[in-house]
Design a protein around this motif. Structure first.
Motif, PDB file in Angstrom:
ATOM      1  N   THR A 124     -23.889 -10.198 -31.026  1.00 46.81           N
ATOM      2  CA  THR A 124     -24.800 -10.041 -32.158  1.00 46.81           C
ATOM      3  C   THR A 124     -24.070  -9.893 -33.491  1.00 46.81           C
ATOM      4  O   THR A 124     -24.421 -10.532 -34.480  1.00 46.81           O
ATOM      5  CB  THR A 124     -25.732  -8.831 -31.940  1.00 46.81           C
ATOM      6  OG1 THR A 124     -26.419  -9.015 -30.698  1.00 46.81           O
ATOM      7  CG2 THR A 124     -26.732  -8.693 -33.070  1.00 46.81           C
ATOM      8  N   LEU A 125     -23.067  -9.030 -33.530  1.00 42.64           N
ATOM      9  CA  LEU A 125     -22.347  -8.785 -34.784  1.00 42.64           C
ATOM     10  C   LEU A 125     -21.274  -9.830 -35.072  1.00 42.64           C
ATOM     11  O   LEU A 125     -20.798  -9.932 -36.205  1.00 42.64           O
ATOM     12  CB  LEU A 125     -21.719  -7.382 -34.776  1.00 42.64           C
ATOM     13  CG  LEU A 125     -22.687  -6.212 -34.680  1.00 42.64           C
ATOM     14  CD1 LEU A 125     -21.926  -4.894 -34.665  1.00 42.64           C
ATOM     15  CD2 LEU A 125     -23.700  -6.243 -35.819  1.00 42.64           C
ATOM     16  N   GLY A 126     -20.862 -10.566 -34.073  1.00 40.00           N
ATOM     17  CA  GLY A 126     -19.879 -11.612 -34.266  1.00 40.00           C
ATOM     18  C   GLY A 126     -18.493 -11.120 -34.632  1.00 40.00           C
ATOM     19  O   GLY A 126     -17.741 -11.827 -35.313  1.00 40.00           O
ATOM     20  N   LEU A 127     -18.139  -9.932 -34.159  1.00 41.26           N
ATOM     21  CA  LEU A 127     -16.804  -9.418 -34.451  1.00 41.26           C
ATOM     22  C   LEU A 127     -15.746 -10.183 -33.655  1.00 41.26           C
ATOM     23  O   LEU A 127     -16.015 -10.701 -32.567  1.00 41.26           O
ATOM     24  CB  LEU A 127     -16.710  -7.923 -34.145  1.00 41.26           C
ATOM     25  CG  LEU A 127     -17.569  -7.008 -35.017  1.00 41.26           C
ATOM     26  CD1 LEU A 127     -17.337  -5.554 -34.635  1.00 41.26           C
ATOM     27  CD2 LEU A 127     -17.305  -7.222 -36.495  1.00 41.26           C
ATOM     28  N   HIS A 128     -14.555 -10.215 -34.192  1.00 41.25           N
ATOM     29  CA  HIS A 128     -13.423 -10.873 -33.549  1.00 41.25           C
ATOM     30  C   HIS A 128     -12.625  -9.900 -32.685  1.00 41.25           C
ATOM     31  O   HIS A 128     -12.046 -10.275 -31.666  1.00 41.25           O
ATOM     32  CB  HIS A 128     -12.506 -11.469 -34.631  1.00 41.25           C
ATOM     33  CG  HIS A 128     -11.194 -11.940 -34.120  1.00 41.25           C
ATOM     34  ND1 HIS A 128     -11.052 -13.081 -33.347  1.00 41.25           N
ATOM     35  CD2 HIS A 128      -9.947 -11.421 -34.256  1.00 41.25           C
ATOM     36  CE1 HIS A 128      -9.789 -13.236 -33.041  1.00 41.25           C
ATOM     37  NE2 HIS A 128      -9.081 -12.254 -33.572  1.00 41.25           N
ATOM     38  N   ARG A 129     -12.602  -8.616 -33.106  1.00 35.96           N
ATOM     39  CA  ARG A 129     -11.761  -7.631 -32.427  1.00 35.96           C
ATOM     40  C   ARG A 129     -12.446  -6.265 -32.475  1.00 35.96           C
ATOM     41  O   ARG A 129     -13.041  -5.901 -33.471  1.00 35.96           O
ATOM     42  CB  ARG A 129     -10.405  -7.560 -33.139  1.00 35.96           C
ATOM     43  CG  ARG A 129      -9.426  -6.561 -32.571  1.00 35.96           C
ATOM     44  CD  ARG A 129      -8.129  -6.594 -33.409  1.00 35.96           C
ATOM     45  NE  ARG A 129      -7.176  -5.623 -32.948  1.00 35.96           N
ATOM     46  CZ  ARG A 129      -6.232  -5.844 -32.051  1.00 35.96           C
ATOM     47  NH1 ARG A 129      -6.130  -7.034 -31.475  1.00 35.96           N
ATOM     48  NH2 ARG A 129      -5.398  -4.894 -31.693  1.00 35.96           N
ATOM     49  N   VAL A 130     -12.328  -5.528 -31.384  1.00 42.42           N
ATOM     50  CA  VAL A 130     -12.765  -4.139 -31.324  1.00 42.42           C
ATOM     51  C   VAL A 130     -11.588  -3.331 -30.805  1.00 42.42           C
ATOM     52  O   VAL A 130     -10.991  -3.684 -29.779  1.00 42.42           O
ATOM     53  CB  VAL A 130     -13.998  -3.946 -30.412  1.00 42.42           C
ATOM     54  CG1 VAL A 130     -14.332  -2.474 -30.253  1.00 42.42           C
ATOM     55  CG2 VAL A 130     -15.194  -4.701 -30.979  1.00 42.42           C
ATOM     56  N   GLU A 131     -11.251  -2.270 -31.516  1.00 43.72           N
ATOM     57  CA  GLU A 131     -10.159  -1.392 -31.118  1.00 43.72           C
ATOM     58  C   GLU A 131     -10.726  -0.056 -30.661  1.00 43.72           C
ATOM     59  O   GLU A 131     -11.777   0.375 -31.127  1.00 43.72           O
ATOM     60  CB  GLU A 131      -9.209  -1.151 -32.292  1.00 43.72           C
ATOM     61  CG  GLU A 131      -8.530  -2.401 -32.782  1.00 43.72           C
ATOM     62  CD  GLU A 131      -7.630  -2.171 -33.976  1.00 43.72           C
ATOM     63  OE1 GLU A 131      -6.761  -3.012 -34.205  1.00 43.72           O
ATOM     64  OE2 GLU A 131      -7.787  -1.143 -34.677  1.00 43.72           O
ATOM     65  N   ALA A 132     -10.023   0.583 -29.763  1.00 44.07           N
ATOM     66  CA  ALA A 132     -10.356   1.932 -29.316  1.00 44.07           C
ATOM     67  C   ALA A 132      -9.052   2.662 -29.068  1.00 44.07           C
ATOM     68  O   ALA A 132      -8.043   2.043 -28.718  1.00 44.07           O
ATOM     69  CB  ALA A 132     -11.191   1.896 -28.041  1.00 44.07           C
ATOM     70  N   ALA A 133      -9.068   3.954 -29.270  1.00 48.05           N
ATOM     71  CA  ALA A 133      -7.864   4.754 -29.055  1.00 48.05           C
ATOM     72  C   ALA A 133      -8.257   6.022 -28.316  1.00 48.05           C
ATOM     73  O   ALA A 133      -9.350   6.552 -28.512  1.00 48.05           O
ATOM     74  CB  ALA A 133      -7.212   5.105 -30.393  1.00 48.05           C
ATOM     75  N   CYS A 134      -7.369   6.490 -27.474  1.00 49.46           N
ATOM     76  CA  CYS A 134      -7.596   7.770 -26.808  1.00 49.46           C
ATOM     77  C   CYS A 134      -6.256   8.463 -26.605  1.00 49.46           C
ATOM     78  O   CYS A 134      -5.206   7.823 -26.584  1.00 49.46           O
ATOM     79  CB  CYS A 134      -8.338   7.602 -25.485  1.00 49.46           C
ATOM     80  SG  CYS A 134      -7.420   6.777 -24.183  1.00 49.46           S
ATOM     81  N   VAL A 135      -6.318   9.770 -26.483  1.00 47.45           N
ATOM     82  CA  VAL A 135      -5.121  10.551 -26.202  1.00 47.45           C
ATOM     83  C   VAL A 135      -4.592  10.085 -24.843  1.00 47.45           C
ATOM     84  O   VAL A 135      -5.364   9.971 -23.882  1.00 47.45           O
ATOM     85  CB  VAL A 135      -5.465  12.065 -26.177  1.00 47.45           C
ATOM     86  CG1 VAL A 135      -4.273  12.890 -25.776  1.00 47.45           C
ATOM     87  CG2 VAL A 135      -6.014  12.501 -27.526  1.00 47.45           C
ATOM     88  N   PRO A 136      -3.297   9.780 -24.736  1.00 45.29           N
ATOM     89  CA  PRO A 136      -2.763   9.238 -23.474  1.00 45.29           C
ATOM     90  C   PRO A 136      -3.086  10.085 -22.245  1.00 45.29           C
ATOM     91  O   PRO A 136      -3.251   9.540 -21.152  1.00 45.29           O
ATOM     92  CB  PRO A 136      -1.250   9.177 -23.719  1.00 45.29           C
ATOM     93  CG  PRO A 136      -1.120   9.048 -25.199  1.00 45.29           C
ATOM     94  CD  PRO A 136      -2.268   9.849 -25.776  1.00 45.29           C
ATOM     95  N   GLU A 137      -3.184  11.395 -22.415  1.00 46.97           N
ATOM     96  CA  GLU A 137      -3.473  12.273 -21.268  1.00 46.97           C
ATOM     97  C   GLU A 137      -4.951  12.286 -20.875  1.00 46.97           C
ATOM     98  O   GLU A 137      -5.317  12.864 -19.849  1.00 46.97           O
ATOM     99  CB  GLU A 137      -3.023  13.705 -21.579  1.00 46.97           C
ATOM    100  CG  GLU A 137      -1.525  13.856 -21.762  1.00 46.97           C
ATOM    101  CD  GLU A 137      -1.021  13.371 -23.126  1.00 46.97           C
ATOM    102  OE1 GLU A 137       0.153  12.997 -23.214  1.00 46.97           O
ATOM    103  OE2 GLU A 137      -1.812  13.347 -24.096  1.00 46.97           O
ATOM    104  N   ASN A 138      -5.803  11.639 -21.656  1.00 46.32           N
ATOM    105  CA  ASN A 138      -7.231  11.579 -21.329  1.00 46.32           C
ATOM    106  C   ASN A 138      -7.444  10.415 -20.353  1.00 46.32           C
ATOM    107  O   ASN A 138      -7.885   9.332 -20.724  1.00 46.32           O
ATOM    108  CB  ASN A 138      -8.065  11.407 -22.602  1.00 46.32           C
ATOM    109  CG  ASN A 138      -9.548  11.532 -22.334  1.00 46.32           C
ATOM    110  OD1 ASN A 138      -9.998  11.457 -21.192  1.00 46.32           O
ATOM    111  ND2 ASN A 138     -10.314  11.713 -23.389  1.00 46.32           N
ATOM    112  N   HIS A 139      -7.121  10.668 -19.099  1.00 46.39           N
ATOM    113  CA  HIS A 139      -7.145   9.625 -18.080  1.00 46.39           C
ATOM    114  C   HIS A 139      -8.544   9.049 -17.860  1.00 46.39           C
ATOM    115  O   HIS A 139      -8.675   7.847 -17.607  1.00 46.39           O
ATOM    116  CB  HIS A 139      -6.562  10.150 -16.772  1.00 46.39           C
ATOM    117  CG  HIS A 139      -5.149  10.618 -16.926  1.00 46.39           C
ATOM    118  ND1 HIS A 139      -4.097   9.771 -17.172  1.00 46.39           N
ATOM    119  CD2 HIS A 139      -4.621  11.867 -16.906  1.00 46.39           C
ATOM    120  CE1 HIS A 139      -2.982  10.458 -17.292  1.00 46.39           C
ATOM    121  NE2 HIS A 139      -3.261  11.739 -17.136  1.00 46.39           N
ATOM    122  N   ALA A 140      -9.571   9.873 -17.977  1.00 48.40           N
ATOM    123  CA  ALA A 140     -10.939   9.368 -17.780  1.00 48.40           C
ATOM    124  C   ALA A 140     -11.294   8.354 -18.863  1.00 48.40           C
ATOM    125  O   ALA A 140     -11.854   7.286 -18.569  1.00 48.40           O
ATOM    126  CB  ALA A 140     -11.929  10.525 -17.784  1.00 48.40           C
TER     127      ALA A 140
END
Length: 169
Positions: A124-140
């Motif tokens: 719908t939005l036509g984005l090219h890239r989506v990024e996400a980040a999490c603390v490395p120890e947040n295994h879930a």
């Protein structure tokens, strides 16, 4: 409103306040290790209203799409997901953030919500890239991202301040 497997993603409303505050308070110990420090008034109605006003401004500007994660069968609030920092032009990208309350953790709602949001972002939005980040120890959270198709691209040193400490992501 976005429909996903077993859930609905919809805009937050003031009528959600009680359920949101109860879920956040009941999940405090579960969520806080992975989130920025909560403000003293974070769970108050006034803070929730400010949050909704910010969401509305960002949505109107097209820079963010905040949704609550609602269980399709029970209609219970299970968490939230936001596509934010949307940049158009040569980037056409955004940043994904999400949380799931402790009672719903490990049941696939996070993965379902992320996949639903990605479908919306790229379709719908036509984005090219989506990024996400999490603390490395947040295994879930890492597992949710991996199951949703994200690829590890590296480590951002001291990326976000989590509980007053700059944390890698």
């Amino acid at each position: 409103v976005l429909q996903g497997p077993g859930l609905v993603l919809r805009s937050p409303h003031i009528s959600d306040y009680q359920q949101w505050a109860a879920l956040r308070e009941g999940s405090r110990d579960y969520l806080q290790p992975w989130e920025p420090r909560w403000a003293e008034d974070d769970l108050t109605r006034a803070a929730f209203k400010r949050r909704l006003a910010l969401y509305q401004r960002e949505t109107e500007q097209g820079t963010a799409w905040p949704f609550f994660i609602i269980d399709r069968n029970t209609r219970a609030l299970a968490g939230a997901i936001t596509l934010s920092n949307i940049r158009r032009g040569v980037a056409d990208m955004g940043t994904l953030g999400y949380w799931v309350g402790r009672p719903y953790a490990g049941e696939g709602r996070g993965t379902s919500a992320v996949r639903t949001m990605l479908h919306y972002a790229f379709g719908t939005l036509g984005l090219h890239r989506v990024e996400a980040a999490c603390v490395p120890e947040n295994h879930a959270s890492r597992r949710v991202l991996e199951k949703s198709g994200f690829q590890h691209e590296g480590r951002a040193r001291a990326y976000l301040k989590i509980n007053d400490v700059w944390a890698d992501h």
